[in-house]
Design an enzyme around this catalytic site. Sequence first.
Site, PDB file in Angstrom:
ATOM      1  CB  CYS A   2      -9.436 -12.879   1.455  1.00 29.19           C
ATOM      2  SG  CYS A   2     -10.797 -12.039   2.252  1.00 29.19           S
ATOM      3  NE  ARG A  27      -3.570 -12.092   0.146  1.00 28.73           N
ATOM      4  CZ  ARG A  27      -2.905 -11.297  -0.645  1.00 28.73           C
ATOM      5  NH1 ARG A  27      -1.605 -11.391  -0.724  1.00 28.73           N
ATOM      6  NH2 ARG A  27      -3.501 -10.395  -1.387  1.00 28.73           N
ATOM      7  CD1 TRP A  74      -8.613  -9.132   8.393  1.00 27.78           C
ATOM      8  CD2 TRP A  74      -9.609  -7.786   6.912  1.00 27.78           C
ATOM      9  NE1 TRP A  74      -8.695  -7.887   8.951  1.00 27.78           N
ATOM     10  CE2 TRP A  74      -9.300  -7.036   8.064  1.00 27.78           C
ATOM     11  CE3 TRP A  74     -10.242  -7.153   5.861  1.00 27.78           C
ATOM     12  CZ2 TRP A  74      -9.607  -5.683   8.176  1.00 27.78           C
ATOM     13  CZ3 TRP A  74     -10.544  -5.800   5.965  1.00 27.78           C
ATOM     14  CH2 TRP A  74     -10.227  -5.084   7.119  1.00 27.78           C
ATOM     15  CG  ASN A  98      -8.012 -10.752  -1.965  1.00 27.42           C
ATOM     16  OD1 ASN A  98      -8.444 -10.025  -1.070  1.00 27.42           O
ATOM     17  ND2 ASN A  98      -6.813 -10.587  -2.496  1.00 27.42           N
ATOM     18  N   GLY A  99     -11.174  -9.294  -2.196  1.00 32.30           N
ATOM     19  CA  GLY A  99     -11.493  -7.953  -2.693  1.00 32.30           C
ATOM     20  C   GLY A  99     -12.865  -7.538  -2.214  1.00 32.30           C
ATOM     21  CD  GLU A 479       5.899   1.595  14.214  1.00 34.63           C
ATOM     22  OE1 GLU A 479       4.879   2.040  13.682  1.00 34.63           O
ATOM     23  OE2 GLU A 479       6.241   0.410  14.125  1.00 34.63           O
ATOM     24  CE  LYS A 483       4.116  -2.235  15.224  1.00 41.59           C
ATOM     25  NZ  LYS A 483       4.584  -1.638  14.010  1.00 41.59           N
ATOM     26  CD  GLU A 486       0.097  -3.025  14.776  1.00 37.52           C
ATOM     27  OE1 GLU A 486      -0.659  -3.209  13.832  1.00 37.52           O
ATOM     28  OE2 GLU A 486       1.272  -2.647  14.622  1.00 37.52           O
ATOM     29  CG  HIS A 502      -0.866  23.509  21.821  1.00 37.59           C
ATOM     30  ND1 HIS A 502      -0.994  24.848  22.070  1.00 37.59           N
ATOM     31  CD2 HIS A 502       0.437  23.298  21.502  1.00 37.59           C
ATOM     32  CE1 HIS A 502       0.187  25.445  21.884  1.00 37.59           C
ATOM     33  NE2 HIS A 502       1.074  24.520  21.545  1.00 37.59           N
ATOM     34  CE  LYS A 602       3.741  -8.394   7.956  1.00 37.79           C
ATOM     35  NZ  LYS A 602       4.098  -7.448   9.024  1.00 37.79           N
TER      36      LYS A 602
HETATM   37  C1  F6R Z   1       1.531  -1.971  11.742  1.00 35.83           C
HETATM   38  C2  F6R Z   1       1.395  -2.492  10.397  1.00 35.83           C
HETATM   39  C3  F6R Z   1       0.518  -1.772   9.437  1.00 35.83           C
HETATM   40  C4  F6R Z   1       1.205  -1.692   8.070  1.00 35.83           C
HETATM   41  C5  F6R Z   1       0.268  -1.070   7.046  1.00 35.83           C
HETATM   42  C6  F6R Z   1       0.936  -0.911   5.696  1.00 35.83           C
HETATM   43  O1  F6R Z   1       2.359  -2.772  12.517  1.00 35.83           O
HETATM   44  O2  F6R Z   1       1.973  -3.500  10.065  1.00 35.83           O
HETATM   45  O3  F6R Z   1       0.183  -0.509   9.907  1.00 35.83           O
HETATM   46  O4  F6R Z   1       2.372  -0.937   8.205  1.00 35.83           O
HETATM   47  O5  F6R Z   1      -0.868  -1.877   6.900  1.00 35.83           O
HETATM   48  O6  F6R Z   1       1.328  -2.131   5.172  1.00 35.83           O
HETATM   49  P1  F6R Z   1       2.424  -2.215   4.051  1.00 35.83           P
HETATM   50  O7  F6R Z   1       3.687  -1.698   4.607  1.00 35.83           O
HETATM   51  O8  F6R Z   1       2.502  -3.667   3.690  1.00 35.83           O
HETATM   52  O9  F6R Z   1       1.939  -1.378   2.894  1.00 35.83           O
END
Ligand code: F6R
Length: 607
Positions: A2, A27, A74, A98-99, A479, A483, A486, A502, A602
């Site tokens: 948030c 956020r 969020w 927020n929290g 990774e 990607k 998500e 395995h 984010k």
């Molecule tokens: C994936 C992604 C998340 C962040 C994770 C950590 O695309 O963006 O998995 O990598 O939430 O976030 P940070 O790097 O901001 O600590």
Amino acid sequence: MCGIIGILGRDAVSDRLVEGLRRLEYRGYDSAGVCTVHDGLLDRRRAEGKLDNLAKKLLADPLPGAIGIAHTRWATHGAPTEDNAHPHATEQVALVHNGIIENFKPLREALQARGRVFTSQTDTEVVAHLVSEKVEAGVDPVEAVRTSLKEIHGAFALAILFREHPDLLIGARLGSPLVVGYGENETYLGSDALALAPLTQKIAYLDEGDWVVITRDKVQIFDKDDQPVERPVTLSGVTGALIDKGNYRHFMLKEIFEQPVVVAQTLQSYLRPLEEQVALPDRDFDFSKISRVTIVACGTSFYAGMVAKYWFEQFARMPVDIDVASEFRYRAPVLDPGGLALFISQSGETADTLAALRHARAEGQTIAVVVNVPTSSMAREADLLLPTYAGPEIGVASTKAFTCQLAVLAALAANLARAKGRLSPDAEREIVKHLAEAPAAMNAALSHDSEIEALAPLIAPARDVLYLGRGPDYPMALEGALKLKEISYIHAEGYAAGEMKHGPIALIDDNVPVIVIAPSGPLFEKTVSNMQEVQARGGKVVLISDAEGIALAGEGCMATIEMPKVHPLIAPLVYAVPVQLLAYHVAVVKGTDVDQPRNLAKSVTVE
Ligand code: F6R
């Protein structure tokens, strides 16, 4: 997570609050709301979904008032409905949060037993009632907040308004970030300096447990023991301009294409090409006594850490532990004195990583932080700050921050190796040369965009997709899968190529595309054997390799994507590009919200 913002202003605030929320949408974007005080009223507008829904409501039904608070959510407790949207309010008090209030259940039960009526399922509403109950009983609002803060446990950043005090805004923080902004006869609260950028650059960062009372003539900050304190006012340097997508369809695509430039920008601070040496921005840091490295991060940043483990072990011959931040604190990690705990984060605010950082500090570790947001909590708490210069990353799926993290970590590996006497000047020269080649090689990788776009419709119908890699390409498989899942919502998994036999090989059939990341080099043949095991069972393989690898093993693949031939050290930076582009184009084919995928945010500021 948030985002919150508050303004005690000279004139109408609601438009400026919404403008602030636009910068905080990273956020969370489940719902949003604004509340102002005017004409003896606490007046709210709230809307489910993206911020535009709230903006439309305000257009139809504007909100006057020179003091206000706003929130973009969020969801943690309660679905993302209008009733659960902040601000939460009683007759007397409105607030944004927020929290997570961890003890909200007993508090809610006690408040309900005293006759308070709740209108949401959120944890936040208890705080509004706690404060309101006291105010209604005649307690001064400042005292009501001070005592209520003692009753709540968990993490919070709060901004609070009072119906009968149109010149009073109170903020508080514990575990979630909150800054105070100083304007011309105006004062602001915000989750970060970015939210306040168009209003002011003069920012004070509140410390853990701080709370602040803002009136027309005074800003008074108190610490966790309620003692008045001064917090330094700094210039944030954050620009007021909203970052735009330029000619790109999505921020994610723009950020993928920015990578050669921002990686080059980042490397500039870590390489001295003339001396053919690596050099960290903090040149005085003494690595020679570091006996062990513990890497902690989440998500994509964790995968950057996994790649770094290979490098630290290979170049510096250092023992390296790595853990996801949400597990680290809870498994009683054994941390030797003299250890370096390395935290990697784009935002610098991820709650799990921040909590792990504080745990490691309490255990006597030296704290190094690789971080993209220079004003973040992690940046401020580091002993060794290792900035990435990716610039603001807006797309929720991390791309350019990841490759900049890899660039910093490669330089750090070389630095550690030199400090440990394990890197000859010749070997260092080689590393500098290869790292300096990375931006051009990433550019070459980007030139395959249209081939990858053409491949996307073949992957988009899949229900499951597997990614395989070996060595440092194994985290790249993880990774790639992250990607894809998500942003396209396709189930995807990354595996160490040799691990397939395995168990996971049972998943293979002709409906499961398998993306194999295999640059030619020492591990190539082994990976190709695993790839052939997949093909023998009808698996449809997309091979990402260089010309040499494709010539050796491309036959029989559903598709191949050719990368430039690069040194294994920079392969993760280069091979990040095709897996990002593939996820992007598949998501576009599927028509998902690429920059703001469902359920994500984010900056993950809750544990
Ligand atoms: C994936 C992604 C998340 C962040 C994770 C950590 O695309 O963006 O998995 O990598 O939430 O976030 P940070 O790097 O901001 O600590």
